[in-house]
Design a protein around this motif. Structure first.
Motif, PDB file in Angstrom:
ATOM      1  N   GLY A   2     -12.477  -6.153 -19.638  1.00  0.00           N
ATOM      2  CA  GLY A   2     -12.848  -6.728 -18.348  1.00  0.00           C
ATOM      3  C   GLY A   2     -11.646  -7.452 -17.783  1.00  0.00           C
ATOM      4  N   MET A   3     -11.385  -7.267 -16.489  1.00  0.00           N
ATOM      5  CA  MET A   3     -10.228  -7.930 -15.862  1.00  0.00           C
ATOM      6  C   MET A   3     -10.562  -8.272 -14.419  1.00  0.00           C
ATOM      7  SD  MET A   3      -7.725  -4.581 -15.651  1.00  0.00           S
ATOM      8  CE  MET A   3      -6.353  -5.444 -14.868  1.00  0.00           C
ATOM      9  N   MET A   4     -10.084  -9.423 -13.950  1.00  0.00           N
ATOM     10  CA  MET A   4     -10.332  -9.815 -12.567  1.00  0.00           C
ATOM     11  C   MET A   4      -9.425  -9.087 -11.565  1.00  0.00           C
ATOM     12  SD  MET A   4     -12.984 -11.619 -12.676  1.00  0.00           S
ATOM     13  CE  MET A   4     -13.088 -11.822 -10.902  1.00  0.00           C
ATOM     14  N   PRO A   5      -8.134  -8.864 -11.854  1.00  0.00           N
ATOM     15  CA  PRO A   5      -7.288  -8.159 -10.866  1.00  0.00           C
ATOM     16  C   PRO A   5      -7.709  -6.695 -10.670  1.00  0.00           C
ATOM     17  CG  PRO A   5      -5.956  -9.366 -12.452  1.00  0.00           C
ATOM     18  CD  PRO A   5      -7.352  -9.334 -12.998  1.00  0.00           C
ATOM     19  N   HIS A   6      -7.260  -6.142  -9.551  1.00  0.00           N
ATOM     20  CA  HIS A   6      -7.678  -4.789  -9.145  1.00  0.00           C
ATOM     21  C   HIS A   6      -6.567  -3.769  -9.391  1.00  0.00           C
ATOM     22  CE1 HIS A   6     -11.515  -5.507  -6.965  1.00  0.00           C
ATOM     23  NE2 HIS A   6     -11.031  -6.736  -6.887  1.00  0.00           N
ATOM     24  N   PRO A   7      -6.588  -3.039 -10.497  1.00  0.00           N
ATOM     25  CA  PRO A   7      -5.544  -2.033 -10.715  1.00  0.00           C
ATOM     26  C   PRO A   7      -5.620  -0.866  -9.731  1.00  0.00           C
ATOM     27  CG  PRO A   7      -7.226  -1.880 -12.431  1.00  0.00           C
ATOM     28  CD  PRO A   7      -7.516  -3.121 -11.640  1.00  0.00           C
ATOM     29  N   GLU A   8      -6.830  -0.574  -9.241  1.00  0.00           N
ATOM     30  CA  GLU A   8      -6.962   0.560  -8.308  1.00  0.00           C
ATOM     31  C   GLU A   8      -6.312   0.250  -6.963  1.00  0.00           C
ATOM     32  OE1 GLU A   8      -9.223  -1.584  -8.899  1.00  0.00           O
ATOM     33  OE2 GLU A   8     -10.425  -1.999  -7.116  1.00  0.00           O
ATOM     34  N   ARG A   9      -6.065  -1.035  -6.694  1.00  0.00           N
ATOM     35  CA  ARG A   9      -5.398  -1.405  -5.436  1.00  0.00           C
ATOM     36  C   ARG A   9      -3.894  -1.558  -5.639  1.00  0.00           C
ATOM     37  NH1 ARG A   9      -9.492  -6.084  -3.115  1.00  0.00           N
ATOM     38  NH2 ARG A   9     -11.423  -4.918  -3.425  1.00  0.00           N
ATOM     39  N   ALA A  10      -3.425  -1.242  -6.839  1.00  0.00           N
ATOM     40  CA  ALA A  10      -1.973  -1.257  -7.105  1.00  0.00           C
ATOM     41  C   ALA A  10      -1.610   0.021  -7.837  1.00  0.00           C
ATOM     42  CB  ALA A  10      -1.596  -2.477  -7.947  1.00  0.00           C
ATOM     43  N   PHE A  11      -2.306   1.099  -7.501  1.00  0.00           N
ATOM     44  CA  PHE A  11      -2.155   2.366  -8.213  1.00  0.00           C
ATOM     45  C   PHE A  11      -0.962   3.159  -7.687  1.00  0.00           C
ATOM     46  CE2 PHE A  11      -3.025   6.797  -9.098  1.00  0.00           C
ATOM     47  CZ  PHE A  11      -3.473   6.760 -10.405  1.00  0.00           C
ATOM     48  N   PHE A  12      -0.794   3.177  -6.365  1.00  0.00           N
ATOM     49  CA  PHE A  12       0.335   3.863  -5.736  1.00  0.00           C
ATOM     50  C   PHE A  12       1.361   2.813  -5.290  1.00  0.00           C
ATOM     51  CE2 PHE A  12      -3.484   6.405  -4.788  1.00  0.00           C
ATOM     52  CZ  PHE A  12      -3.133   7.609  -5.403  1.00  0.00           C
ATOM     53  N   SER A  13       2.618   3.183  -5.328  1.00  0.00           N
ATOM     54  CA  SER A  13       3.644   2.200  -4.955  1.00  0.00           C
ATOM     55  C   SER A  13       3.502   1.766  -3.492  1.00  0.00           C
ATOM     56  CB  SER A  13       5.036   2.758  -5.217  1.00  0.00           C
ATOM     57  OG  SER A  13       5.230   3.928  -4.465  1.00  0.00           O
ATOM     58  N   TRP A  14       2.965   2.655  -2.645  1.00  0.00           N
ATOM     59  CA  TRP A  14       2.815   2.277  -1.234  1.00  0.00           C
ATOM     60  C   TRP A  14       1.749   1.204  -1.026  1.00  0.00           C
ATOM     61  CZ3 TRP A  14      -2.117   3.302   0.221  1.00  0.00           C
ATOM     62  CH2 TRP A  14      -2.780   4.388  -0.352  1.00  0.00           C
ATOM     63  N   GLN A  15       0.949   0.936  -2.062  1.00  0.00           N
ATOM     64  CA  GLN A  15      -0.044  -0.132  -1.935  1.00  0.00           C
ATOM     65  C   GLN A  15       0.566  -1.513  -2.209  1.00  0.00           C
ATOM     66  OE1 GLN A  15      -2.747   1.728  -4.894  1.00  0.00           O
ATOM     67  NE2 GLN A  15      -4.366   1.422  -3.379  1.00  0.00           N
ATOM     68  N   LEU A  16       1.773  -1.528  -2.806  1.00  0.00           N
ATOM     69  CA  LEU A  16       2.368  -2.796  -3.223  1.00  0.00           C
ATOM     70  C   LEU A  16       2.916  -3.563  -2.020  1.00  0.00           C
ATOM     71  CD1 LEU A  16       4.280  -1.583  -6.406  1.00  0.00           C
ATOM     72  CD2 LEU A  16       2.007  -2.554  -6.239  1.00  0.00           C
ATOM     73  N   PRO A  17       3.000  -4.889  -2.153  1.00  0.00           N
ATOM     74  CA  PRO A  17       3.561  -5.670  -1.038  1.00  0.00           C
ATOM     75  C   PRO A  17       5.038  -5.373  -0.872  1.00  0.00           C
ATOM     76  CG  PRO A  17       3.191  -7.066  -2.953  1.00  0.00           C
ATOM     77  CD  PRO A  17       2.630  -5.734  -3.286  1.00  0.00           C
ATOM     78  N   PRO A  18       5.601  -5.648   0.296  1.00  0.00           N
ATOM     79  CA  PRO A  18       7.029  -5.379   0.516  1.00  0.00           C
ATOM     80  C   PRO A  18       7.878  -6.107  -0.522  1.00  0.00           C
ATOM     81  CG  PRO A  18       5.952  -6.026   2.549  1.00  0.00           C
ATOM     82  CD  PRO A  18       4.961  -6.232   1.459  1.00  0.00           C
ATOM     83  N   GLY A  19       8.951  -5.481  -0.949  1.00  0.00           N
ATOM     84  CA  GLY A  19       9.811  -6.081  -1.970  1.00  0.00           C
ATOM     85  C   GLY A  19      10.370  -5.004  -2.859  1.00  0.00           C
ATOM     86  N   ASP A  20      10.810  -5.394  -4.031  1.00  0.00           N
ATOM     87  CA  ASP A  20      11.449  -4.457  -4.942  1.00  0.00           C
ATOM     88  C   ASP A  20      10.405  -3.686  -5.735  1.00  0.00           C
ATOM     89  OD1 ASP A  20      13.059  -3.045  -6.610  1.00  0.00           O
ATOM     90  OD2 ASP A  20      13.479  -4.742  -7.946  1.00  0.00           O
TER      91      ASP A  20
END
Lengths: 156, 263
Positions: free
Chosen positions: B219-237
């Motif tokens: 069980g985990m609180m963060p959302h891996p499905e919302r960080a699955f593709f690199s284009w979902q990540l916030p601007p940065g490196d």
């Protein structure tokens, strides 16, 4: 001096309906429970002022009269016949109660407020003779998580 | 290999979760809560997605945890099948006693309380990108099977009740000893700091995810499905993530690998 403000929805309470459904359809209480209702309770400690007037003023801030009704009382908290009232409150820090106190005291200028506590009152309409035991079972199986909530059966 | 993403009234991440699972090569489908629960036995693993099942009535996860589909999931878990609960899914796993896996409700995910310099600075619902550190060993748990200890992952959180608390004596010590604390919130350097904004919700010991003793349930609180593709990540490196993958992909790859190894 202690002011109690009991608040309930005038419109259908979906949360209470869901609790009733879960108790009767999922947890086997269909022969013990006839209805479930819910109220929000504020317990406000003040050190001066006219309690009736204060309760009316607090209610203006705490109650949305478009969808909610309320009743206030002073010093004693009593309930009607016909149901078992269960008071559920957080035993860990209650952020909403602190926010309410800060809002009334700091922002709205009620400097006579000493403390605000908040609880949910579950009103269980129990058909079984063994009301206390049924109320305890229902509360411990659904209405609380003991790692954050505590409860009290208020009157029988 | 087929997985089910179990949908409750109020789930809102089931489609993204299914897209992520399919993208790593698992077949799958959304499984409605009111389907015959015995049909769950056709699946090799399960996701409980994020959202607000039953509108968080009573408290998050409490009503969904009483559904017949959960009873069947308990049986499937006893057979060793993996379950990953994300956000509201984690809350359901806690309320059902599937986590931390003692068979009882031994913890609560309480309302967020954000503390900074000893003072409460925020309360309630919060969403942001956070850093996670994998604090368990690889292969310990189905959802982090291919992730080495100490690896940092960036993922979003979005919840109001993620503050893990327990009043069970000795439970946290046991979880630490048994390597069941899988993810912790950390700063950008991977270090602990048990205050907001690093510990984003006031969770005890900055815990963001735990597994059961057998390791098949995470069980985990963060959302891996919302960080699955690199284009979902916030601007940065984002260059440390290869190609189009984001860090959340590792959770889904882990589930797939766990099922392959178990077979």
């Amino acid at each position: 001096m202690r002011i109690y403000i009991r608040v309930w929805l005038k419109i259908p309470d979906a949360e209470a309906a869901t609790v009733k459904n879960t108790l009767t359809r999922r947890l086997g209480f269909q022969n013990q429970i006839s209805d479930v209702k819910k109220e929000r309770l504020y317990i406000i400690e003040v050190d001066s002022g006219d309690p009736a007037e204060l309760a009316k003023n607090f209610a203006k801030e705490l109650v949305n009269e478009n969808k909610e009704s309320y009743r206030s009382s002073f010093e004693d908290l009593s309930f009607e016949d016909g149901y078992v009232p269960i008071k559920v409150n957080l035993h860990i820090e209650d952020g909403e109660a602190i926010s309410t106190q800060n809002r009334l005291h700091n922002r709205l200028g009620y400097r006579n407020i000493r403390d605000v506590k908040r609880a949910t009152i579950w009103k269980l309409y129990i058909k079984d003779d063994n009301q206390e035991e049924i109320a305890k079972q229902i509360t411990e199986s659904l209405l609380i998580n003991p790692h954050k909530d505590s409860y009290e059966i208020l009157s029988m | 290999m087929k997985i089910a993403v179990v949908q409750f009234p109020g789930s809102n991440c089931e489609y993204e979760t299914l897209v992520a699972a399919k993208n790593v090569g698992m077949e799958g489908e959304i499984f409605r809560w009111n389907k015959p629960p015995e049909e769950l036995s056709y699946f090799d693993g399960f996701f409980l997605p994020g959202g607000f099942s039953y509108q968080d009535r009573v408290r998050a996860g409490a009503i969904a945890a009483k559904e017949p589909v959960i009873k069947t999931l308990i049986e499937e878990a006893e057979n060793g099948k993996p379950i990953i609960g994300i956000c509201n899914g984690f809350q359901i796993l806690i309320e059902s006693g599937l986590l931390p896996g003692t068979g009882r409700v031994d913890m609560a995910l309480a309302q967020n309380v954000m503390v900074s310099r000893g003072k409460i600075v925020r309360r309630g619902y919060y969403c942001d990108w956070i850093n996670l550190r994998h604090d368990s060993s690889s292969k310990r748990c189905s959802g982090s099977f291919i992730i080495d200890r100490g690896i940092q992952l960036q993922m979003p959180i979005a919840h109001g009740e993620g503050n893990l608390v327990t009043s069970t004596p000795g439970l946290l010590e046991r979880l630490n000893e048994e390597n069941q604390i899988v993810f912790r919130y950390c700063d950008a350097q991977g270090k602990d700091f048990n205050e907001f904004p690093v510990n984003v919700n006031g969770s005890t010991e900055s815990i963001a995810g735990i597994c059961n003793p057998e390791g098949n349930i995470l069980g985990m609180m963060p959302h891996p499905e919302r960080a699955f593709f690199s284009w979902q990540l916030p601007p940065g490196d984002t260059s440390k993530y290869i190609g189009e993958s984001g860090p959340g992909r590792l959770i889904f790859e882990s589930m797939k690998r766990y099922i392959e190894v178990r077979a």
